[in-house]
Design an enzyme around this catalytic site. Structure first.
Site, PDB file in Angstrom:
ATOM      1  N   LEU A   1     -21.248  -6.068 -41.303  1.00 18.93           N
ATOM      2  CA  LEU A   1     -22.145  -6.220 -40.802  1.00 18.93           C
ATOM      3  C   LEU A   1     -21.530  -4.563 -40.074  1.00 18.93           C
ATOM      4  O   LEU A   1     -20.801  -3.369 -40.256  1.00 18.93           O
ATOM      5  CB  LEU A   1     -21.268  -6.434 -39.548  1.00 18.93           C
ATOM      6  CG  LEU A   1     -21.186  -8.096 -39.378  1.00 18.93           C
ATOM      7  CD1 LEU A   1     -21.133  -8.451 -38.521  1.00 18.93           C
ATOM      8  CD2 LEU A   1     -22.538  -9.036 -39.824  1.00 18.93           C
TER       9      LEU A   1
ATOM     10  N   GLY B   1     -13.792  -0.247 -38.993  1.00 15.79           N
ATOM     11  CA  GLY B   1     -14.529   1.360 -40.134  1.00 15.79           C
ATOM     12  C   GLY B   1     -15.173   1.722 -40.218  1.00 15.79           C
ATOM     13  O   GLY B   1     -16.533   1.093 -39.519  1.00 15.79           O
TER      14      GLY B   1
ATOM     15  N   ASN C   1     -22.400   0.073 -49.275  1.00 17.35           N
ATOM     16  CA  ASN C   1     -21.504  -1.192 -50.561  1.00 17.35           C
ATOM     17  C   ASN C   1     -20.822  -0.570 -51.396  1.00 17.35           C
ATOM     18  O   ASN C   1     -20.539  -0.713 -52.639  1.00 17.35           O
ATOM     19  CB  ASN C   1     -22.330  -2.435 -50.807  1.00 17.35           C
ATOM     20  CG  ASN C   1     -21.612  -3.504 -50.799  1.00 17.35           C
ATOM     21  OD1 ASN C   1     -20.086  -3.551 -50.110  1.00 17.35           O
ATOM     22  ND2 ASN C   1     -21.746  -4.610 -51.564  1.00 17.35           N
TER      23      ASN C   1
ATOM     24  N   ASP D   1     -21.914   3.123 -46.082  1.00 16.18           N
ATOM     25  CA  ASP D   1     -22.131   3.673 -47.401  1.00 16.18           C
ATOM     26  C   ASP D   1     -22.469   2.732 -47.915  1.00 16.18           C
ATOM     27  O   ASP D   1     -23.021   2.542 -48.960  1.00 16.18           O
ATOM     28  CB  ASP D   1     -20.103   3.340 -47.817  1.00 16.18           C
ATOM     29  CG  ASP D   1     -20.037   2.181 -48.116  1.00 16.18           C
ATOM     30  OD1 ASP D   1     -20.277   1.155 -47.126  1.00 16.18           O
ATOM     31  OD2 ASP D   1     -19.052   1.929 -49.030  1.00 16.18           O
TER      32      ASP D   1
END
Length: 315
Positions: free
Chosen positions: A251, A211, A217, A215
């Site tokens: 990560l 992905g 989280n 952001d």
């Protein structure tokens, strides 16, 4: 005779006074002209004059410095020549290693469909991570088939502005389409830390999706949800089985990419993790029972200490 002598001295004194009186106005005039000239100079002209004087005064110093630089360049050329002779063997080794490169059939896809969820500063971070993925894959021993999908929006703009050479990148497939339109669904595996499935080994026939999202989280679990919505396989790297970290398990894109490259080269997850993970993550090796090796050493130390205390009591 005395009167004549006195008259002569008086006459000489008068001539001297007349001479002084004649020259004095000229001297005063010259000094006045110099002072007037100095006052007539602007601030910029005075500054320029001082600079010129300083330049003249430092002429010898500049000459000495040029001589020193010339000597340094001569020494550097001599050292470079010696290093070239000594490094000839190293260069041959590098060439041999480059010939040993064996591309992998495994596909790695960076999903860039989260552009609208990121601020421009995070898009730029993603851009740098993608650059790192590309560079690492180019020098890997087993480079993967690299795909960049859903490229557009802010990320495309950042790449055009900051790295116009990306259009000439080699050994990479860059697509504006979604990855599900590029690779068959049954071949896709989305790598997400929220998946309950743990990836034990890599399948060369699969395409693993990372992905492309930075952001902090704010959109937790979104990649997992996207994978479930599309009905494709998903898994997480076996991080917890080999590594204990101080920070969260999420990560960066380039870290996941580099871990897979390292696994293809080294053959074990543990070596791959510790080759790539940054020190700030506080990664510590984990034993098969789930205990970190550091904790195990501390327990063994405490056990030895307790045994020693009991022995002392018996004595």
């Amino acid at each position: 005779m005395a009167d004549d002598s006195v008259k002569s001295e008086a006459s000489a004194q008068q001539e001297n006074d007349n001479t002084d009186n004649k020259s004095s106005p000229k001297t005063v005039s010259r000094n006045g002209e110099a002072a007037a000239e100095k006052q007539s100079l602007s601030k910029r002209q005075r500054k320029k004059l001082l600079k010129q004087q300083k330049w003249e005064e430092e002429r010898d110093l500049r000459k000495q410095r040029r001589k020193e630089r010339k000597q340094q360049r001569r020494l550097q050329r001599q050292n470079d020549h010696l290093e070239e002779e000594e490094g000839g063997e190293t260069q041959n080794v590098r060439k041999r290693l480059r010939r040993d490169v064996k591309p992998s059939s495994l596909r790695l896809v960076v999903d860039c469909s989260f552009d609208d969820l990121m601020l421009i500063k995070d898009v730029r971070k993603l851009h740098k991570q993608i650059q790192r993925c590309y560079a690492e894959n180019r020098r890997a021993l087993h480079p993967v088939q690299f795909y960049l999908t859903s490229l557009g929006g802010q990320l495309r703009q950042s790449m055009d502005e900051k790295d116009k050479g990306w259009v000439n990148w080699k050994d990479i497939s860059i697509k504006t389409e979604h990855y599900s339109e590029v690779v068959a669904k049954e071949e896709l595996v989305y790598l997400t830390s929220d998946s309950p499935n743990v990836l034990e080994e890599l399948d060369q026939k699969k395409a693993y999706v990372i992905g492309g999202l930075v952001d902090h989280n704010h959109h937790k679990g979104i990649t997992f949800e996207r994978a479930k919505e599309l009905g494709i396989d998903h898994a997480q790297l076996p991080l917890s089985s080999f590594v204990k970290m101080n920070s969260r398990k999420v990560l960066a894109v380039n870290h996941v990419f580099e871990i897979i490259l390292a696994y293809l080269e080294k053959g074990t997850w543990q070596e791959a993790f510790f080759t790539v993970l940054p020190q700030r993550k506080g990664a510590v090796a984990v034993d098969q029972d789930g205990t970190s090796l550091q904790e195990k050493e501390e327990e063994d130390s405490e056990s030895d200490s307790d045994a020693s205390d009991q022995a002392d009591k018996r004595v």
